[in-house]
Design an enzyme around this catalytic site. Structure first.
Site, PDB file in Angstrom:
ATOM      1  N   GLU A   1      15.150 -32.326   2.674  1.00  0.00           N
ATOM      2  CA  GLU A   1      14.761 -32.535   1.439  1.00  0.00           C
ATOM      3  C   GLU A   1      13.284 -31.101   1.238  1.00  0.00           C
ATOM      4  O   GLU A   1      13.291 -30.823   0.215  1.00  0.00           O
ATOM      5  CB  GLU A   1      14.200 -33.360   0.928  1.00  0.00           C
ATOM      6  CG  GLU A   1      13.555 -33.906   1.684  1.00  0.00           C
ATOM      7  CD  GLU A   1      13.986 -34.504   3.103  1.00  0.00           C
ATOM      8  OE1 GLU A   1      14.775 -34.147   3.855  1.00  0.00           O
ATOM      9  OE2 GLU A   1      12.765 -35.260   4.597  1.00  0.00           O
TER      10      GLU A   1
ATOM     11  N   HIS B   1      14.815 -32.388   8.174  1.00  0.00           N
ATOM     12  CA  HIS B   1      13.986 -32.475   6.860  1.00  0.00           C
ATOM     13  C   HIS B   1      14.963 -31.539   5.378  1.00  0.00           C
ATOM     14  O   HIS B   1      14.186 -31.363   5.283  1.00  0.00           O
ATOM     15  CB  HIS B   1      13.624 -32.982   6.714  1.00  0.00           C
ATOM     16  CG  HIS B   1      12.712 -34.578   7.397  1.00  0.00           C
ATOM     17  ND1 HIS B   1      12.711 -35.522   7.400  1.00  0.00           N
ATOM     18  CD2 HIS B   1      12.458 -34.844   8.809  1.00  0.00           C
ATOM     19  CE1 HIS B   1      12.457 -36.342   7.477  1.00  0.00           C
ATOM     20  NE2 HIS B   1      12.038 -35.959   8.922  1.00  0.00           N
TER      21      HIS B   1
ATOM     22  N   CYS C   1      16.736 -37.667  10.205  1.00  0.00           N
ATOM     23  CA  CYS C   1      16.466 -37.589  10.741  1.00  0.00           C
ATOM     24  C   CYS C   1      16.469 -39.376  10.880  1.00  0.00           C
ATOM     25  O   CYS C   1      17.676 -39.505  11.850  1.00  0.00           O
ATOM     26  CB  CYS C   1      14.642 -37.612  10.756  1.00  0.00           C
ATOM     27  SG  CYS C   1      14.159 -37.010  11.689  1.00  0.00           S
TER      28      CYS C   1
HETATM   29  N1  GLN Z   1      11.540 -42.546  14.173  1.00  0.00           N
HETATM   30  C1  GLN Z   1      12.443 -41.640  14.328  1.00  0.00           C
HETATM   31  C2  GLN Z   1      11.717 -40.150  15.583  1.00  0.00           C
HETATM   32  O1  GLN Z   1      10.495 -40.136  15.675  1.00  0.00           O
HETATM   33  C3  GLN Z   1      12.960 -40.546  13.318  1.00  0.00           C
HETATM   34  C4  GLN Z   1      11.452 -40.026  12.339  1.00  0.00           C
HETATM   35  C5  GLN Z   1      12.134 -39.701  11.126  1.00  0.00           C
HETATM   36  O2  GLN Z   1      12.815 -40.228  10.443  1.00  0.00           O
HETATM   37  N2  GLN Z   1      11.277 -39.061  10.429  1.00  0.00           N
HETATM   38  O3  GLN Z   1      12.804 -40.025  15.918  1.00  0.00           O
END
Ligand code: GLN
Length: 547
Positions: free
Chosen positions: A521, A519, A380
């Site tokens: 994970e 994600h 992310c």
């Molecule tokens: N802050 C970033 C976004 O909103 C990444 C979010 C995250 O890593 N979950 O896109």
């Protein structure tokens, strides 16, 4: 109709109620029953989405896009049952539903009260999908005696009365402290906690007592006598070296048998624990060790990245190595050279995160991994960091950054290679957001499909080109920079099905350098490690052989 197991806690918090619930779910599955686990949290936030990971640990996201308590992650990791947004609720959500109904006039002018309106709402929640499974396990957050927990305790009391006899069971988790000076295990806090429960009309059928060692017969009998449970329903929850031994440990203690006895299920189906025996064998008998640096912001509280820590462990189990994950505060690299801190690690992971703080350090870590050919997994924000790094250091865009970091109106410090996502496709409709929407729940959340480029590394890792992964982000890599970045070696190898949203980037000229917008994970299990984590740890193992 499901049988219901209510899990409550007493004496102190953090005793592992979620883990006990998850392990019991796994044990019931091992005997052929279907289960679903639920968490009822007494806090007033509507969901944990806006809570700081320092306060509350990780926000666990479900396929259907709910931002939930991290205990739902344990439930999924132990049972493999995908959690839904109807598996987690807080007082905040219950009250806001009740108040919405009141405003709509649904209560026909009645006076709205905790009993019955709030308790009815809780009971309705508990019974959602009750015909789908054999057992519904409901964990009540907090400890008995907390003011905000009362409506939940009252609701489960009523619920058990509404159901036919023998349909509900109460399991209470407490602490048996060991007093070194007198060499004694103390039962009094448990007695008081049970007394507290009884004063609100709940009598536990099973006591799970967290203790450093086994519970001697004398203490067991005393607990049974004073707390009004059967001696074989006093279950010791001893400290374990790995949480993944919990199903086996609870089975040895007779937890699943006690539950089946209490429900008078006889003969009890025999358990098949081979899956958990294999898991325990892998975790306790590694053939080597790899060191992974996790460069992030929330490094003080490991729970903030709970699923990542677990997914790395699963990857290690798959490769029969122990993964030693070390958490490094990204801000250090803003003051000091990253190299001396990162040399010696076999792989580098940059997890998700929000806000600008620490990002310049993360970009340095991504650069180090790329240049030194150390396996890199960016999740992310970690993918966004990899893109910004490549844009700055390979494509010569020195001002590349994310719109997220230009927080003041009109500020334009960066060229936004990562921009605010304002519109995307979900199923067959388009979701639109404006920059001024509420903070809660305005992200791209939950499971989305992605299409991978045939023949690229991730397609090999997944063993296919169609994937579905969970998301939680507001910003997106801008495809308008795709050609420019691909020319310098950062390939966009996974895209949303409409081709508009980059899902995966990888470095062509690198042994293992992958960034993912989702994600992975969240979907990893000890008995079914996520392919990206399994292969990331494999790559780390390769590196460890080279050094
Ligand atoms: N802050 C970033 C976004 O909103 C990444 C979010 C995250 O890593 N979950 O896109």
């Amino acid at each position: 109709m499901a049988r219901f197991i209510f899990i409550t806690g007493g004496v102190v918090s953090s005793l592992g109620k979620g883990l006990a619930s998850a392990a019991l779910g796994a044990l019931l599955q091992s005997r052929g029953f279907s289960v679903r686990l639920r968490k009822l949290d007494p806090y007033l936030n509507v969901d944990p989405g806006t809570m700081s990971p320092f306060e509350h640990g990780e926000v666990f996201v479900t396929d259907d896009g709910a931002e939930t308590d991290l205990d739902l992650g344990h439930y999924e990791r132990f049972t493999g049952v995908a959690a839904r947004n109807t598996d987690s609720v807080s007082s905040g959500r219950i009250y806001s539903t009740v108040l919405e109904k009141e405003r709509r006039g649904d209560y026909l002018g009645k006076t709205i009260q905790v009993i019955p309106h709030v308790t009815n709402e809780i009971k309705d929640f508990i019974s959602i999908g009750e015909d789908e499974v054999d057992f519904m396990l409901c964990e009540i957050g907090g400890t008995v005696g907390d003011i905000e927990g009362l409506p939940f305790f009252e609701a489960i009391r009523q619920f058990s009365q509404d159901k036919p006899r023998g349909q509900c069971l109460f399991m209470h988790l407490t602490l048996l402290p060991f007093i070194k000076a007198s060499g004694e295990l103390k039962t009094k806090p448990t007695q008081h906690s049970v007394k507290e429960l009884r004063s609100i009309g709940l009598a536990p059928d099973i006591l799970v007592c967290r203790s450093e060692g086994p519970i001697p017969t004398k203490e067991r009998e005393k607990l049974a006598l004073f707390c009004n449970v059967r001696p074989d329903s006093v279950i010791a929850a001893q400290d374990l070296k790995s949480i993944y031994e919990a199903p086996l440990a609870y089975h040895r203690e007779g937890l699943d048998q006690a539950v089946l006895d209490a429900f008078q299920i006889s003969p009890a189906p025999r358990p098949d624990l081979s899956k958990w025996e294999d898991v325990a064998d892998r975790i306790y008998n590694p053939e080597g060790e790899v060191k992974v640096a996790i460069v992030g912001k929330y490094t003080q509280l490991e729970d903030a990245y709970k699923s990542i820590a677990e997914a790395l462990t699963h990857g290690g189990m798959h490769n029969r190595v122990k993964v030693r994950a070390e958490w490094i505060d990204a801000e250090i690299f803003e003051r000091e050279d990253a190299a001396p801190h990162l040399e010696g690690y076999h792989a580098i992971l940059i997890p998700g995160g929000f806000g600008e703080r620490g990002t310049e350090g993360k970009i340095k870590a991504a650069q180090f991994a790329r240049e030194r050919k150390v396996p890199y997994l960016g999740i992310c924000l970690g993918m966004q960091m990899a893109v910004i790094e490549a844009a700055r250091n390979l494509a010569g865009m020195s001002k590349a950054g994310s719109e997220e970091f230009d927080h003041e109106a009109g500020q334009k410090r960066f060229e936004p290679v990562v921009y605010h996502l304002k519109e995307w496709v979900q199923g067959n409709y388009t979701v639109r957001r404006s920059a001024t929407d509420d903070k809660g729940g305005t992200m791209r959340l939950g499971a989305y499909d992605a299409v991978l480029t045939e023949g690229c590394r991730v397609a090999q890792v997944y063993g296919g080109t169609a994937i579905e992964e969970r998301h939680r982000h507001r910003y997106e890599v801008d495809i308008k920079y795709r050609d420019q970045l691909e020319k310098v070696g950062l390939k966009f190898t996974g895209m949303s099905p409409d081709g508009r949203l980059p899902e995966i980037v990888e470095c062509a000229d690198h042994p293992w350098y992958i960034g993912v917008q989702f994600h992975p994970e969240l979907k990893s299990k000890p008995f079914d490690p996520h392919p990206l984590f399994a292969d990331f740890v494999r790559a780390a193992k390769e590196t460890s052989r080279l050094v």
